[in-house]
Design an enzyme around this catalytic site. Structure first.
Site, short mmCIF file in Angstrom:
data_model
loop_
_atom_site.label_atom_id
_atom_site.label_comp_id
_atom_site.label_asym_id
_atom_site.label_seq_id
_atom_site.Cartn_x
_atom_site.Cartn_y
_atom_site.Cartn_z
N ASP A 66 5.13 -2.71 -4.50
CA ASP A 66 3.79 -3.22 -4.21
C ASP A 66 2.95 -3.30 -5.47
O ASP A 66 3.36 -2.85 -6.55
CB ASP A 66 3.10 -2.34 -3.16
N ASP A 135 -0.64 9.04 6.66
CA ASP A 135 -0.73 8.33 7.93
C ASP A 135 0.56 7.63 8.31
O ASP A 135 0.60 6.82 9.23
CB ASP A 135 -1.89 7.33 7.91
N HIS A 137 2.38 5.56 6.36
CA HIS A 137 2.68 4.26 5.77
C HIS A 137 3.78 4.40 4.72
O HIS A 137 3.92 5.44 4.08
CB HIS A 137 1.42 3.60 5.18
N GLU A 142 0.41 -0.34 6.35
CA GLU A 142 -0.49 0.57 7.03
C GLU A 142 -0.18 0.63 8.53
O GLU A 142 0.53 -0.22 9.06
CB GLU A 142 -1.94 0.11 6.83
#
Length: 258
Positions: A66, A135, A137, A142
């Site tokens: 990314d 979380d 990801h 996400e």
């Protein structure tokens, strides 16, 4: 999914073993590189082996996961800058062998399509290194991300920007709001996925990843449907795993079937 519970200071060498074995059999292997704190011990261990002449990346290629949108080239928090500093500059990749998505491309959507095409043209990723967010990801996929998603533009969740503010001198407002990221569908095409998670803050995400229901609420759970995933965690990241004793037993018996 193989779960390995190990001391944090041994995880880097365990993954380096996998990479060295891959390169021995296929010197032109394609690696998937992650940034962040989780892979640093891996990169240290591989760089040490390259320095000792025990392994080589001279014929290998790599793709990063990314990149932030809008950071100036050479910005210290650009993932291209980070991966060059943390790994590429310390090993013997050939010039141009490591590619990342361009967060400053004039057409971001075309850049995403071109990036997926480049991975496919290289023959796909042989071994993908991943971390995991608090979380759940992976890369910048996400919660709520499509399991079929490809490389694309994503809006970062507030929690991710808070988590990453530590790299921007604690200033959440300095963290970009958008990124380019490999999608879950892209990541799932890697032939072997190695995910590393350490620290108490990752315990819930690890629990969901390994033992939770497959759900877009926890994007990493899609890895339960992958044919070959190795999850390496330390004791505190493994604290919520209900089958931890079995994972330890299975790993201890691993040599009997190899």
């Amino acid at each position: 999914m193989e779960v390995v519970i190990a001391a944090e200071d041994t995880i880097g060498d365990l993954v380096a073993d996998e990479i060295a074995e891959l390169l021995e059999g296929r010197p032109d292997a394609v690696l998937g590189l992650a940034t962040g704190s989780s892979p640093l011990r891996i990169y240290d261990a591989v760089a040490a082996r390259v320095g000792r002449g025990e392994t080589s990346l001279a014929r290998a290629r790599a793709f990063t996961l990314d990149e932030y949108v809008g950071l100036a080239p050479g910005h210290p928090c650009s993932y291209r800058t980070v991966i060059d500093h943390d790994f590429v500059s310390r090993v013997d990749f050939a010039p141009g062998a490591v590619r990342g998505p361009d967060g400053n491309a004039p057409d971001l959507f075309a850049e995403c399509r071109a990036y997926d095409a480049a991975i496919a043209s290289a023959g796909g990723v042989d071994l993908q290194i991943l971390g995991i967010g608090t979380d759940g990801h992976i890369a910048f996929n996400e919660p709520g991300s499509s399991f079929a998603s490809r490389t694309r533009v994503k809006t970062l969740a507030a929690q991710t920007r808070i988590d990453n503010a530590r790299f921007f001198e604690g200033d959440v407002e300095a963290v970009p709001t958008h990124c380019l990221t490999q999608g879950l569908g892209t990541i799932m095409e890697a032939r072997h996925i190695v995910l590393v998670a350490t620290g108490a803050g990752k315990a819930e995400a690890v629990h969901q990843l390994v033992e939770g229901a497959v759900s877009a609420r926890w994007p990493a759970t899609i890895l339960q449907h992958h044919a070959r995933v190795t999850v390496l965690v330390d004791d505190v990241a493994a604290a919520r795993l209900r089958l931890a004793d079995y994972y330890r037993h299975a790993y201890a018996q691993r040599h009997l079937v190899r």
